[in-house]
Design a protein around this motif. Sequence first.
Motif, PDB file in Angstrom:
ATOM      1  N   PHE A 219       0.775  -1.151   0.008  1.00 59.02           N
ATOM      2  CA  PHE A 219      -0.045  -0.098   0.109  1.00 59.02           C
ATOM      3  C   PHE A 219       0.822   1.248  -0.158  1.00 59.02           C
ATOM      4  N   ARG A 220       2.217   0.869  -0.121  1.00 52.26           N
ATOM      5  CA  ARG A 220       2.931   2.389  -0.100  1.00 52.26           C
ATOM      6  C   ARG A 220       2.976   2.640  -1.695  1.00 52.26           C
ATOM      7  N   ASP A 221       2.016   2.837  -2.190  1.00 54.52           N
ATOM      8  CA  ASP A 221       1.650   2.794  -3.547  1.00 54.52           C
ATOM      9  C   ASP A 221       1.425   4.289  -4.203  1.00 54.52           C
ATOM     10  N   SER A 222       1.644   4.683  -5.446  1.00 56.31           N
ATOM     11  CA  SER A 222       1.518   6.038  -5.970  1.00 56.31           C
ATOM     12  C   SER A 222       0.143   6.500  -5.758  1.00 56.31           C
ATOM     13  N   VAL A 223      -0.915   5.728  -5.915  1.00 56.74           N
ATOM     14  CA  VAL A 223      -2.176   5.993  -5.731  1.00 56.74           C
ATOM     15  C   VAL A 223      -2.545   6.148  -4.350  1.00 56.74           C
ATOM     16  N   VAL A 224      -2.045   5.340  -3.527  1.00 57.65           N
ATOM     17  CA  VAL A 224      -2.158   5.720  -1.826  1.00 57.65           C
ATOM     18  C   VAL A 224      -1.906   7.121  -1.732  1.00 57.65           C
ATOM     19  N   PHE A 225      -0.442   7.398  -2.179  1.00 59.86           N
ATOM     20  CA  PHE A 225       0.381   8.684  -1.724  1.00 59.86           C
ATOM     21  C   PHE A 225      -0.716   9.802  -2.250  1.00 59.86           C
ATOM     22  N   PHE A 226      -1.383   9.645  -3.474  1.00 66.18           N
ATOM     23  CA  PHE A 226      -2.222  10.695  -4.309  1.00 66.18           C
ATOM     24  C   PHE A 226      -3.264  10.789  -3.210  1.00 66.18           C
ATOM     25  N   CYS A 227      -3.813   9.921  -2.907  1.00 69.55           N
ATOM     26  CA  CYS A 227      -5.140  10.200  -1.938  1.00 69.55           C
ATOM     27  C   CYS A 227      -4.518  10.838  -0.597  1.00 69.55           C
ATOM     28  N   LEU A 228      -3.471  10.547  -0.107  1.00 67.11           N
ATOM     29  CA  LEU A 228      -2.953  11.178   1.224  1.00 67.11           C
ATOM     30  C   LEU A 228      -2.748  12.748   0.821  1.00 67.11           C
ATOM     31  N   TRP A 229      -2.075  13.160  -0.176  1.00 68.75           N
ATOM     32  CA  TRP A 229      -1.652  14.259  -0.599  1.00 68.75           C
ATOM     33  C   TRP A 229      -3.022  15.023  -0.773  1.00 68.75           C
ATOM     34  N   ALA A 230      -3.944  14.640  -1.530  1.00 70.76           N
ATOM     35  CA  ALA A 230      -5.086  15.124  -1.740  1.00 70.76           C
ATOM     36  C   ALA A 230      -6.202  15.520  -0.362  1.00 70.76           C
ATOM     37  N   LEU A 231      -6.066  14.492   0.514  1.00 70.39           N
ATOM     38  CA  LEU A 231      -6.501  14.710   1.731  1.00 70.39           C
ATOM     39  C   LEU A 231      -6.197  15.791   2.777  1.00 70.39           C
ATOM     40  N   TYR A 232      -4.737  15.929   2.670  1.00 74.00           N
ATOM     41  CA  TYR A 232      -4.009  16.869   3.534  1.00 74.00           C
ATOM     42  C   TYR A 232      -4.287  18.098   2.963  1.00 74.00           C
ATOM     43  N   LEU A 233      -4.309  18.281   1.417  1.00 75.04           N
ATOM     44  CA  LEU A 233      -4.501  19.584   1.014  1.00 75.04           C
ATOM     45  C   LEU A 233      -5.804  20.216   1.110  1.00 75.04           C
ATOM     46  N   SER A 234      -6.918  19.223   0.989  1.00 73.68           N
ATOM     47  CA  SER A 234      -8.025  19.554   1.298  1.00 73.68           C
ATOM     48  C   SER A 234      -8.280  20.018   2.906  1.00 73.68           C
ATOM     49  N   LEU A 235      -7.792  19.542   3.847  1.00 68.66           N
ATOM     50  CA  LEU A 235      -8.029  20.242   5.069  1.00 68.66           C
ATOM     51  C   LEU A 235      -6.942  21.554   5.106  1.00 68.66           C
ATOM     52  N   TYR A 236      -5.914  21.420   4.400  1.00 67.91           N
ATOM     53  CA  TYR A 236      -4.980  22.734   4.447  1.00 67.91           C
ATOM     54  C   TYR A 236      -5.803  23.811   3.694  1.00 67.91           C
ATOM     55  N   GLU A 237      -6.622  23.766   2.969  1.00 66.90           N
ATOM     56  CA  GLU A 237      -7.323  24.757   2.418  1.00 66.90           C
ATOM     57  C   GLU A 237      -8.288  25.391   3.040  1.00 66.90           C
ATOM     58  N   VAL A 238      -8.865  24.841   4.294  1.00 62.56           N
ATOM     59  CA  VAL A 238      -9.872  25.442   5.191  1.00 62.56           C
ATOM     60  C   VAL A 238      -9.080  25.645   6.313  1.00 62.56           C
ATOM     61  N   GLY A 239      -7.716  25.507   6.719  1.00 59.74           N
ATOM     62  CA  GLY A 239      -7.134  25.286   7.788  1.00 59.74           C
ATOM     63  C   GLY A 239      -6.872  26.845   8.495  1.00 59.74           C
ATOM     64  N   GLN A 240      -6.813  27.852   7.520  1.00 53.40           N
ATOM     65  CA  GLN A 240      -6.390  29.323   7.771  1.00 53.40           C
ATOM     66  C   GLN A 240      -5.195  29.338   8.613  1.00 53.40           C
ATOM     67  N   VAL A 241      -5.323  30.069   9.667  1.00 46.06           N
ATOM     68  CA  VAL A 241      -3.798  30.469  10.229  1.00 46.06           C
ATOM     69  C   VAL A 241      -3.334  29.409  10.878  1.00 46.06           C
ATOM     70  N   PHE A 242      -4.236  28.322  11.527  1.00 46.87           N
ATOM     71  CA  PHE A 242      -3.675  27.406  12.292  1.00 46.87           C
ATOM     72  C   PHE A 242      -2.941  26.205  11.575  1.00 46.87           C
ATOM     73  N   LEU A 243      -2.989  26.321  10.086  1.00 47.45           N
ATOM     74  CA  LEU A 243      -2.681  25.506   9.205  1.00 47.45           C
ATOM     75  C   LEU A 243      -1.517  26.042   8.266  1.00 47.45           C
TER      76      LEU A 243
END
Length: 744
Positions: free
Chosen positions: A98-122
Motif C-alpha cells: 500500500f506504499r503505492d502511488s495511488v495511496v500517496f495521491f489520496c494522502l496528498w489530496a486529503l491533506y491539501l483539502s484540510l489545508y485549504e480550510v485550515g486558515q492561520v492554524f495550518l
Amino acid sequence: MGEIVLPRRMFLWCMAVIYLSAFVSLYVQIPGLYGNEGLLPARWRLRYSGKSLWEQLVSSPTLLWLGPRFGLDTHTAMELLCLIGAALSLVATLVEAFRDSVVFFCLWALYLSLYEVGQVFLYFQWDNLLLETGFLCILIAPLTLIRGSRRVREHDRVTFWLIRWLLFRLMFASGVVKLTSRCPTWWGLTALTYHYETQCIPTPLAWFAHQLPVWWQKMSVAGTFVIEIAVPFLFFSPLRRLRIGAFYLQVLLQVLIILSGNYNFFNLLTLTLCLSLLDDQHVRFWLRKTDNTSNSNSRLWSWLCYHVELAVWSLTIFGTINCFNLQIDAKKNGISSRTAFTYHEFNQFLKTVTIPCIWIGVLSLTWEMVIAMFRCACVHGFLKRFWGTLQWTVFGAATAAMFTVSLVPFTYIEFDSNARLWPAVRQAYDVVDRYQLVNSYGLFRRMTGVGGRPEVVIEGSNDGVTWTEIEFMYKPGNLSASPPVVTPHQPRLDWQMWFAALGSHTHAPWFTSLMYRLLQGKTDVIELIQTDINRYPFHQQPPTYLRAHRYKYWFTEPKADGSYPQRWWRRVYDEEFYPTVHLGHSFLENMLNHHGLKDKSAPRRMSNNTVSRAVRWMRSQVRGVPAPLLIWTLMACSAIFCLLQGLRDRNKQKTPQEFKASVVETDHKENTHDISSDPLDKSEEKEAEDEEEEEKEEDGEEEDAVEDSEGEEKGSDIEEEMTEETEQEEQMREKNEILRQRKS
C-alpha cells in the motif's frame, strides 16, 4: 551514486508514518479549531454560491465541497477526511503493497483539502513541506496496486533525485535567510543564547542547553551556518563518501533540534529527506549485511578519491575557521569566534552562487536521466525496453517540470537571480501555486524574545476581584511546570499563542474568538487548553470575566552551589494584552463584528446519517486521550509490527541447506560441551534420535527417487552422493555414540 532501492523503501515507509502522525495530530484538534463552535469554523471558508462542483474545486481545491452531497456538514466532513487519511497512512505503514502511488495521491489530496480550510492554524512551513514532499511521493512510489509488482524501475533514480533537490533548497534557504534578515543575534553568533528559552515549546533539555557557556553557543551558531549553507553543496557530489558525510552532519543538526525543541513532525520529515543522500551499500552496512556489489575501482582511482575527499573536508574546516575567526581563548578556557565577513560580502557571495546552484542541479539531474536512459536501453526484450523507455520519458519530463517550477521559490533568496528567470517559468509556478507543489522556505529568520520571552497569560474570574490563571497544557505558564515533550504532535493553539504574544491582539483576530468561546464555556475549545477537563479551573461554570496580560519569561539559573532550582521559569509583568471583557461587553462585540467572528446565521442541524454517527462514535473513543500518547502508541505499534514482519520474512528466506547447516553446527556445539554440564532430558534425547532417523529415511527416499530419475548415465554422480550419504551416516552414528556415553 549506487543503487537506491533500500533508501527509497525506507523513505516511503517514513512518509507513511509522518502522514499518520500529521493526520492524527490534526484530528484531535478539529472540533476546537474548526468545529461549528470552534475558534475559526471551517464552514465559513466554504461559501456555496451556486457554482458547479468543478468551479468550486478550481477556486478552492478541497474535497470538503463533496460533504453536502453525502449529507455531511463541514465539521463532520473534516473529521472524516482526517480519519480516512490516518487509516490509509496506517495501512501503508504496515503493508508495503500500500506504499503505492495511488495511496500517496489520496494522502496528498486529503491533506491539501484540510489545508485549504485550515486558515492561520495550518499555515506553517512544515505543512507546506509535507504537501510538497507528499506530492513527490506520487512520482517516487510504485504502482503496486495496479501493476501488482514492486520491482525497481529504471527511472526511480530520476524521481528520487527530486527529494535531494528539495533537501538542498530547504537547508540552503534556512541558512541564508538568517543572514539576509540582518538579525544582530545571528550576525553576532549569539542567537542560541536566546533560542532555547524563546522557542515556541522547549523541551526539558532546552533548560540545560541554555546553561552552556557563551563561547560554546557562539561556536554552535557557526556550526549551524556551515551545516546549512556550505554542506548542502555536497549533496550533489559524485563521491559517495562526501554525500554520506553530509548526511551525518544533517542528521546531527536535526537530532539536536529534536532534543531541545518540540517542532512536531518537521524535523522527522527533514530526516526523511536526508535518506535521499544514501545508497543500498550504506544501508546494508547499517544492517550488517554483506554487499555483493563488486568494487572494480582501481587503486589509483581510490587514492585520488580519498585525497579529493580529504581536500574538501580540509577546505571546509579552513573556511569555517577563517569566516568565523575561530581562535583558542586560554583565558576563558574556550574558543572565541566572531563573524569575519560583512553583509555586503555575503550578499555578493549569494549573487555569485545562486545561479551556479541552479546549474549544479541541472547537471546532476541530467546525469541521473542519462544513466536511467542507458539502463532502459540495456533491458532485454523489445516490449520491456519500449515500456521502460516510455516510463522514463514520462517521469523524466515530470521531474524536469518540477525542478523548473521550483526555481521560482528557490531564487526568492536573491532578488536579481529571481528577476533573471524566464517569464514562462513564473507563469507555470502561478498555475500550480494553489496546490502547494513547490514552496519557499526559511526557518528562524529572526530571533525573537531577545529582551525576554513574551508570553500571554489568560485570567478568569466570577466576581471581577479574584482572578485565576488559565494554564495551557504545553506552552509556558506555570513557573514550576516542566517543559513538555510532545513531538510529533503539534498543539496548534499553543503555537499561535506564541505568535500572538509577539504583537498586539489586533494582529491575531482568532484571540478574540478564543476569549468569546471561553466565556461561553465551549467544551471543544476548552479541550485545546486541557485535554482533562477537570484540570481546567472553570470546568463547572464558565468564567464571568476574562482578561489577558503579557509577561516576560526567562529560564531560571542554577544556584550558586550548583544545585538546580525548584522552578523552571521566572517572569516579570509587561503590559495588558486584552482588556477585561464579559459576554455582551461592547469591546468584545465590536471586535467580533470587526473581524467577522460572530456567526449571524441560524445554527445548522447536525446530520444524523450512518457516516455521521460513525464519525461521532470514533470521536467519543478518543476524547480525553492526550494526543502525544495516541500518536506514539500508533507509531510504536506500527514499528513493532513491521519489525516482526521483517524478522519473519528474513527467516523465510533461509534455504533448507542453511537451516540444516545451522542445525548441524548447533549439534556439534552441544556434543563438544563439557561432560560435567547438565545432561539432556531423556525425552529430548529420544526426540533427537527420532528426528535423525526420520532425516535418514527421508534422505534415503530422496536418493531412491534420484536413482530412478537419473538413469544409468548419471551413475557416477549417484555413487558420489551415496559416498557423501555414507559419511553423513557415520557422523550421525558418532553423535549417537556420544549421546549414549553422556546418558551412561
